[in-house]
Design a protein around this motif. Structure first.
Motif, PDB file in Angstrom:
ATOM      1  N   GLU B  24       0.817  -1.212   0.000  1.00 42.58           N
ATOM      2  CA  GLU B  24       0.000   0.000   0.000  1.00 42.58           C
ATOM      3  C   GLU B  24       0.847   1.255   0.000  1.00 42.58           C
ATOM      4  O   GLU B  24       2.031   1.239   0.303  1.00 42.58           O
ATOM      5  CB  GLU B  24      -0.972   0.005   1.175  1.00 42.58           C
ATOM      6  N   ARG B  25       0.176   2.340  -0.369  1.00 44.31           N
ATOM      7  CA  ARG B  25       0.833   3.647  -0.372  1.00 44.31           C
ATOM      8  C   ARG B  25       0.773   4.199   1.033  1.00 44.31           C
ATOM      9  O   ARG B  25      -0.273   4.195   1.664  1.00 44.31           O
ATOM     10  CB  ARG B  25       0.132   4.580  -1.335  1.00 44.31           C
ATOM     11  N   THR B  26       1.898   4.688   1.533  1.00 46.37           N
ATOM     12  CA  THR B  26       1.916   5.164   2.907  1.00 46.37           C
ATOM     13  C   THR B  26       1.213   6.503   3.049  1.00 46.37           C
ATOM     14  O   THR B  26       0.654   6.802   4.097  1.00 46.37           O
ATOM     15  CB  THR B  26       3.361   5.305   3.414  1.00 46.37           C
ATOM     16  N   PRO B  31      -4.530   0.742  -0.902  1.00 43.62           N
ATOM     17  CA  PRO B  31      -3.844  -0.486  -1.282  1.00 43.62           C
ATOM     18  C   PRO B  31      -3.571  -0.533  -2.790  1.00 43.62           C
ATOM     19  O   PRO B  31      -4.343  -0.016  -3.581  1.00 43.62           O
ATOM     20  CB  PRO B  31      -4.841  -1.584  -0.900  1.00 43.62           C
ATOM     21  N   ILE B  32      -2.449  -1.131  -3.149  1.00 48.28           N
ATOM     22  CA  ILE B  32      -2.126  -1.387  -4.551  1.00 48.28           C
ATOM     23  C   ILE B  32      -2.330  -2.875  -4.816  1.00 48.28           C
ATOM     24  O   ILE B  32      -2.860  -3.278  -5.834  1.00 48.28           O
ATOM     25  CB  ILE B  32      -0.677  -0.956  -4.852  1.00 48.28           C
ATOM     26  N   VAL B  33      -1.895  -3.686  -3.842  1.00 45.75           N
ATOM     27  CA  VAL B  33      -2.177  -5.116  -3.864  1.00 45.75           C
ATOM     28  C   VAL B  33      -2.820  -5.441  -2.527  1.00 45.75           C
ATOM     29  O   VAL B  33      -2.256  -5.130  -1.477  1.00 45.75           O
ATOM     30  CB  VAL B  33      -0.887  -5.938  -4.061  1.00 45.75           C
ATOM     31  N   GLU B  51      -3.999  -7.494 -15.910  1.00 44.58           N
ATOM     32  CA  GLU B  51      -3.956  -6.357 -16.814  1.00 44.58           C
ATOM     33  C   GLU B  51      -3.130  -5.240 -16.193  1.00 44.58           C
ATOM     34  O   GLU B  51      -2.759  -5.311 -15.023  1.00 44.58           O
ATOM     35  CB  GLU B  51      -5.383  -5.891 -17.100  1.00 44.58           C
ATOM     36  N   SER B  52      -2.859  -4.196 -16.974  1.00 41.70           N
ATOM     37  CA  SER B  52      -1.988  -3.154 -16.436  1.00 41.70           C
ATOM     38  C   SER B  52      -2.665  -2.492 -15.242  1.00 41.70           C
ATOM     39  O   SER B  52      -3.881  -2.306 -15.219  1.00 41.70           O
ATOM     40  CB  SER B  52      -1.664  -2.131 -17.510  1.00 41.70           C
ATOM     41  N   GLY B  53      -1.875  -2.176 -14.247  1.00 40.15           N
ATOM     42  CA  GLY B  53      -2.403  -1.553 -13.040  1.00 40.15           C
ATOM     43  C   GLY B  53      -2.908  -2.548 -12.013  1.00 40.15           C
ATOM     44  O   GLY B  53      -3.344  -2.162 -10.935  1.00 40.15           O
ATOM     45  N   SER B  54      -2.843  -3.844 -12.335  1.00 38.77           N
ATOM     46  CA  SER B  54      -3.368  -4.814 -11.376  1.00 38.77           C
ATOM     47  C   SER B  54      -2.386  -5.047 -10.233  1.00 38.77           C
ATOM     48  O   SER B  54      -2.734  -5.683  -9.245  1.00 38.77           O
ATOM     49  CB  SER B  54      -3.700  -6.131 -12.076  1.00 38.77           C
ATOM     50  N   GLY B  55      -1.174  -4.537 -10.348  1.00 36.29           N
ATOM     51  CA  GLY B  55      -0.228  -4.631  -9.242  1.00 36.29           C
ATOM     52  C   GLY B  55       0.871  -5.654  -9.459  1.00 36.29           C
ATOM     53  O   GLY B  55       1.595  -6.005  -8.527  1.00 36.29           O
ATOM     54  N   LYS B  56       1.038  -6.121 -10.689  1.00 24.98           N
ATOM     55  CA  LYS B  56       2.044  -7.146 -10.968  1.00 24.98           C
ATOM     56  C   LYS B  56       3.454  -6.636 -10.702  1.00 24.98           C
ATOM     57  O   LYS B  56       4.230  -7.265  -9.984  1.00 24.98           O
ATOM     58  CB  LYS B  56       1.950  -7.595 -12.440  1.00 24.98           C
ATOM     59  N   SER B  57       3.776  -5.480 -11.285  1.00 25.49           N
ATOM     60  CA  SER B  57       5.138  -4.967 -11.126  1.00 25.49           C
ATOM     61  C   SER B  57       5.432  -4.621  -9.680  1.00 25.49           C
ATOM     62  O   SER B  57       6.542  -4.850  -9.194  1.00 25.49           O
ATOM     63  CB  SER B  57       5.344  -3.737 -12.004  1.00 25.49           C
TER      64      SER B  57
HETATM   65  N1  LIG Z   1       5.641   5.019  -7.228  1.00 27.75           N
HETATM   66  C1  LIG Z   1       4.343   4.722  -6.978  1.00 27.75           C
HETATM   67  N2  LIG Z   1       3.741   5.233  -5.888  1.00 27.75           N
HETATM   68  C2  LIG Z   1       2.446   4.941  -5.645  1.00 27.75           C
HETATM   69  N3  LIG Z   1       1.673   4.165  -6.430  1.00 27.75           N
HETATM   70  C3  LIG Z   1       2.209   3.620  -7.512  1.00 27.75           C
HETATM   71  C4  LIG Z   1       3.571   3.865  -7.858  1.00 27.75           C
HETATM   72  N4  LIG Z   1       3.842   3.214  -9.008  1.00 27.75           N
HETATM   73  C5  LIG Z   1       2.700   2.575  -9.372  1.00 27.75           C
HETATM   74  N5  LIG Z   1       1.712   2.814  -8.468  1.00 27.75           N
HETATM   75  C6  LIG Z   1       0.356   2.292  -8.524  1.00 27.75           C
HETATM   76  O1  LIG Z   1       0.378   0.906  -8.326  1.00 27.75           O
HETATM   77  C7  LIG Z   1      -0.629   0.266  -9.086  1.00 27.75           C
HETATM   78  C8  LIG Z   1      -0.106  -1.029  -9.671  1.00 27.75           C
HETATM   79  O2  LIG Z   1       0.950  -0.729 -10.542  1.00 27.75           O
HETATM   80  P1  LIG Z   1       1.836  -1.862 -11.209  1.00 27.75           P
HETATM   81  O3  LIG Z   1       2.309  -2.814 -10.170  1.00 27.75           O
HETATM   82  O4  LIG Z   1       2.860  -1.179 -12.014  1.00 27.75           O
HETATM   83  O5  LIG Z   1       0.808  -2.632 -12.143  1.00 27.75           O
HETATM   84  P2  LIG Z   1       1.104  -3.649 -13.331  1.00 27.75           P
HETATM   85  O6  LIG Z   1       2.527  -4.014 -13.315  1.00 27.75           O
HETATM   86  O7  LIG Z   1       0.202  -4.792 -13.020  1.00 27.75           O
HETATM   87  O8  LIG Z   1       0.690  -2.955 -14.558  1.00 27.75           O
HETATM   88  C9  LIG Z   1      -1.099   1.273 -10.105  1.00 27.75           C
HETATM   89  O9  LIG Z   1      -2.442   1.599  -9.830  1.00 27.75           O
HETATM   90  C10 LIG Z   1      -0.234   2.491  -9.902  1.00 27.75           C
HETATM   91  O10 LIG Z   1      -1.013   3.640  -9.937  1.00 27.75           O
END
Ligand SMILES: Nc1ncnc2c1ncn2[C@@H]1O[C@H](COP(=O)(O)OP(=O)(O)O)[C@@H](O)[C@H]1O
Ligand code: SF4
Ligand SMILES: [Mg+2]
Lengths: 321, 626
Positions: B24-26, B31-33, B51-57
């Motif tokens: 999560e973002r502090t 939450p992101i995941v 899909e993009s934005g699902s939190g994989k990276s």
């Molecule tokens: N540096 C960051 N700080 C806060 N939130 C972030 C940051 N980078 C990405 N996010 C958020 O995290 C979510 C998931 O991103 P990401 O893991 O890159 O997805 P994926 O790889 O599945 O496309 C996105 O909604 C994005 O807005």
């Protein structure tokens, strides 16, 4: 890039320099004829026009020849650094400049070194402590320095460190290396701070951008140490755009030191420039204009060479896959 | 001497166990995941699909301790007896690279641009192996050979001197230089062309098998995951919705989202009547914390689905699904799946006579830095009345240059273009009347709709502008705007919104509406769906199909994706290095390619079977391609 390609680049620049100087010299020469009054008036520089003096000047500068012949003769002299005599002091222009060149060059290089130190190092530190207290402090300081013109900075420094706490001299240029260093510290600081503030912000932005790049994360993911990533990756890439802007600064310091030279009574090239403009000292104006143009072109050439050395992409431009 | 060729003796033992990982973002606590579980055995490969934005990276970054500032992970990720999520930076140093390695998506940004490839590899080797300079160089060359680069001069080259595929190979070699037990590959092939994608994935699989390394492959492409991985975990808006063995998930998805994703993917081997698209777009993890994350798009959603987050329940052997209604809807899901297999009627093969667009022996030469590049080389293409024509080829094959010449953004170096009877070789030489007529005949839809919409203006404004420049007569412009929006599946209220408040799919709908405003006879679509999420692609493809059949518009459909071109065109041109290498009715070209290159392209399209990556010659080929 092969050595030959670099030589080619230098060669091209030098040719460009020659062309530029040729055009400039023509414009500068024409000044005498464009200025109000006759060419003789311009060379008289306000002295009474006695028949002997007019005769002398006409001969000295070949004023009875056709325009282009005059230019040609003037150019031939200029090529061996003979720009005639100052109308103000009647001394040869080249001698007058020669006396002041040393201190001015010293000041320019000193200010340049200070700028790079005070701009790049804190810029990197600010980027590494992004949004922390130190970063905010540095950025705020940069805004103040950036909005303070060098002559105001000069007066301020003079008051603080030469009057209030007299650790540096208030005037003069000193003799010998260390004495000069001591004498020129305040002027160099005055000159450097404003530009250093600009460089600080530039470096900070560049560094932040680089730290955010994939290759930094990939380097860390491979287990490389933070120090290694900083030195081998971040600095080198972040300094590429910094090098390109910093090249032009050297020439700026050389010619732009007018107010600071006046504040600290240094008697450099800047002062000469003001004097000659005020008294319409034509030969002096001509010589200074050409000198400054050559300096600017050479400084930029140096910057470009540094750029080539630091960024391989430039070296292989047009040849990459 | 060669630690990485040692076969693993411990296959099957879990090396990494993630339980309830939350990211999560502090700053705002969003939450992101929300929850991720994962069990990775030695030598195993797991695919995380989403899909993009699902939190994989973000999950990948959490597992290698490189989350960005302001983002934190909690939960446990057990590795070698310690919880990775609680490690200090110091402790991470002994994990990163040595135990867990990572490669990222973009080979063009991953390598230090000012460092030669040999140096990148050398610095990546274990520092305690005290090697001499020559030994290190030899080791770098050996590592390159492992990733299929036999050309030793690559060590002397800079990354920008290599192709994308070669860079990705160098990156893989660098990531593996300290012989990690686990490799996390975050979309390692997404930025590459289809042919290169297959080569790179095959390479990763081969190295994985040789080293007995465990692999976490992150991808948005289910087919890629099926072909590469033993097990699949489907991530949607920050939480896992389904997990299971790859074959099981492929044959019978047990979550409506997985099924939807599977159905939205156009099949490469046949034309289907209509793609089954998932409506709407992906929500953010923060917006679906208290319900089934898929409920806003699920056709089976009920009130119960929005009453708390469903548990990730065990629904079979090694199989989990986060759907509470699964027992009730299972039969319906199966029926839908089999219905989607229905083939469409293959369009008749004959072409009509009237050519709307006729490109004859066209050529385009670019000059850059003293070199000339022939981007388009003696190409002839025609688009007939009411027909959809596809152009397919890898990036750089000249497709977009043709589109740009058609609409006057580029002028041809040779040849002729005739649109609706008007020769348009040089747009600047056209009379204003002809030019207006052409604008009404041809309209374009590009890959990135955002760049072509003014961010300061509303959608209604953009559409009105398009309508009035076409038809100065006035009339009921507001009514026309509403009509246009409805025709692309948007409600009239969208007229008040600005581009920034729309999702990618919605923006592409607006772009299509704007193109339709002038009632064109041909639509040129240049990669119209490649920037969109998989679940949204199908919506737009269906929309284009609908618009075409309803209005009888012709279409020139440009794409790199063979599966898409199969659904979207009746006649096909295959381009390679600026030339058309093959053309004919789409079905027959794709079923029986007559040139080697088309066959190779077809072979490279991800197929969900394990055979896709089984290839003997891929690596040799790559090494020679450079
Ligand atoms: N540096 C960051 N700080 C806060 N939130 C972030 C940051 N980078 C990405 N996010 C958020 O995290 C979510 C998931 O991103 P990401 O893991 O890159 O997805 P994926 O790889 O599945 O496309 C996105 O909604 C994005 O807005
Ligand atoms: S829980 Fe409900 S909304 Fe969610 S996937 Fe299952 S049926 Fe659809
Ligand atoms: Mg990603």
């Amino acid at each position: 890039m092969t050595g030959r390609a670099i030589l080619l680049m230098i060669g091209k620049r030098l040719v460009a320099l020659v062309v530029l100087v040729a055009i400039l010299s023509f414009l500068v020469f024409s000044l005498v004829h464009i200025a109000p009054g006759t060419a003789v008036d311009a060379y008289l520089g306000g002295k009474p026009a006695t028949p002997e003096l007019v005769q002398l000047l006409t001969e000295r500068y070949h004023l009875d020849e056709p325009f282009f012949t005059q230019y040609w003769l003037w150019l031939k002299d200029a090529l061996v650094f003979d720009f005639g005599e100052s109308t103000l002091t009647t001394l040869p222009v080249t001698d007058e400049i020669g006396i002041r060149l040393g201190p001015s060059a010293f000041l320019a290089v000193y200010a340049y070194v200070l700028t790079v130190l005070l701009g790049v190092v804190p810029g990197i530190i600010a980027a590494l402590r992004q949004r922390k207290l130190l970063d905010r402090g540095l950025v705020a300081g940069a805004v103040v320095a950036l909005s303070t013109p060098p002559f105001v900075m000069g007066i301020l420094l003079l008051y603080l460190f030469a009057v209030l706490v007299p650790i540096f001299p208030a005037a003069g240029r000193g003799e010998g290396f260390f004495d000069q260093l001591w004498h020129l510290t305040l002027p160099a600081l005055a000159l450097a701070l404003c530009v250093a503030a600009f460089l600080l912000r530039h470096t900070r932005a560049s560094m932040i951008n680089v730290l955010d790049q994939d290759y930094i994360m990939f380097a860390r993911a491979r287990g490389l140490s933070w120090g290694h990533v900083l030195f081998r990756y971040a600095f080198r890439n972040a300094l590429i755009p910094v090098v390109t802007v910093s090249g032009a600064l050297l020439a700026f310091f050389f010619a732009g030191a007018v107010f600071v030279e006046a504040t600290f009574s240094l008697g450099g090239i800047g002062e000469l420039l003001v004097q000659s403009a005020q008294s319409s000292d034509m030969p002096m104006i001509q010589a200074l204009a050409i000198l400054i143009a050559v300096l600017i072109v050479l400084a930029n050439l140096l910057a470009d060479l540094a750029y080539v050395a630091i960024d391989p992409r430039i070296r292989f431009e047009g040849r990459s896959a | 001497m060669s630690p990485h060729t040692e076969p693993t003796l411990t296959a099957g033992r879990p090396v990494l166990e993630v339980e309830g990982m939350r990211i999560e973002r502090t700053d705002i606590g969003a939450p992101i995941v929300t929850s991720l579980d994962l069990q990775l055995a030695a030598g195993e490969s797991i695919g995380i699909v989403g899909e993009s934005g699902s939190g994989k990276s973000m999950s990948a970054k959490a597992l290698i301790g490189l989350l960005p500032e302001g983002v934190v992970a909690s939960g446990t990720a057990r590795f070698d007896g310690q919880n990775l999520l609680g490690l200090s930076e110091r402790q991470w140093r002994s994990i990163r690279g040595r135990q867990i390695g990572m490669i990222m998506q973009d080979p063009f940004t991953m390598l230090n641009p000012v460092m030669r490839c040999g140096r990148i590899l050398e610095e990546s080797l274990l520092p305690e192996r005290r090697l001499s300079r020559a030994e290190r160089r030899a080791e770098a060359i050996r590592r390159l050979a492992e990733v299929g680069i036999t050309d030793e001069s690559v060590v002397e080259r800079y990354p920008f001197q290599l192709s994308g595929g070669m860079r990705q190979r160098v990156a893989i070699a660098a990531a593996l230089a300290r012989d990690p037990k686990v490799l996390i590959a975050d979309e390692p092939s997404t930025a590459l062309d289809v042919v290169t994608q297959r080569e790179v994935l095959a390479l990763i699989k081969r190295i994985q098998a040789a080293r007995g390394m465990a692999l976490i492959l992150i991808t948005h492409d289910l087919r890629v995951a099926f072909a590469t991985c033993d097990r699949i975990q489907v991530l949607y808006a920050g939480s896992l919705v389904e997990t299971g063995r790859a074959d099981d998930v492929r044959e019978r998805p047990l979550h409506p989202y997985t099924q939807g994703l599977l159905l939205s993917e156009p099949p490469a081997d046949r034309r289907v009547r209509q793609l089954v698209a998932i409506p709407g777009s992906v929500p953010s993890a923060a917006d679906v914390q208290d319900r089934c994350s898929f409920s806003s798009r699920c056709r089976w959603a009920e009130d119960a689905c929005r009453d708390g987050v469903p548990a990730l329940a065990e629904v079979g052997e090694d199989r989990h699904s986060r759907c509470i209604r699964l027992p009730e809807i299972g039969a319906e899901m199966a029926a839908l799946l089999s219905k989607s297999e229905e083939r469409a009627v293959v369009p008749a093969e004959g072409r009509s006579d009237g050519a709307l667009i006729d490109i004859v022996n066209i050529e385009k030469v670019f000059e850059s830095g003293g070199r000339t590049v022939t981007a388009v080389d003696d190409v002839s293409i025609s688009v007939r009345e009411g027909e959809s024509v596809g152009i397919v080829g890898e990036s750089g094959s000249g497709k977009t240059t043709i589109a740009r010449m058609l609409v006057g953004l580029e002028s041809p170096s040779g040849g002729e273009i005739v649109i609706d009877g008007i020769p348009v070789r040089s747009w600047s030489a056209l009379t204003p009347r002809d030019r207006r007529k052409l604008r009404q005949t041809v309209q374009t839809v590009f890959q990135d709709p955002y760049s072509s919409l003014n961010p300061m203006r509303t959608i209604g404004w953009a559409l009105k502008e398009a309508i009035t420049t076409h038809d100065r007569g006035g009339g009921n412009v507001e009514g026309r705007v509403a009509e246009l929006l409805e025709s692309v599946g948007l409600s009239a209220s969208y007229a008040q919104r600005r581009p920034s408040s729309l999702s990618g799919g919605e923006r592409q709908r607006v772009a299509i509406a704007r193109a339709l405003a002038v009632e064109p006879r041909v639509l040129i679509c240049d990669e119209p769906v490649s920037a969109l999420d998989m679940s949204v692609q199908a919506q737009i493809l269906n929309l284009l199909q609908e618009v075409r059949t309803e209005r009888g518009i012709s279409c020139l459909f440009i794409t790199h994706d063979l599966s898409i071109v199969r659904q979207a065109s009746e006649y096909l041109y295959v381009m390679h290095h600026g030339k058309v290498v093959e053309s004919g009715p789409t079905e027959s070209v794709l079923d029986n390619p007559s040139v080697e290159y088309t066959a190779q392209l077809l072979n490279s399209v991800p197929r969900p079977d394990g055979q896709w990556l089984v290839t003997g010659d891929a690596d040799e080929m790559a090494a020679t391609r450079g």
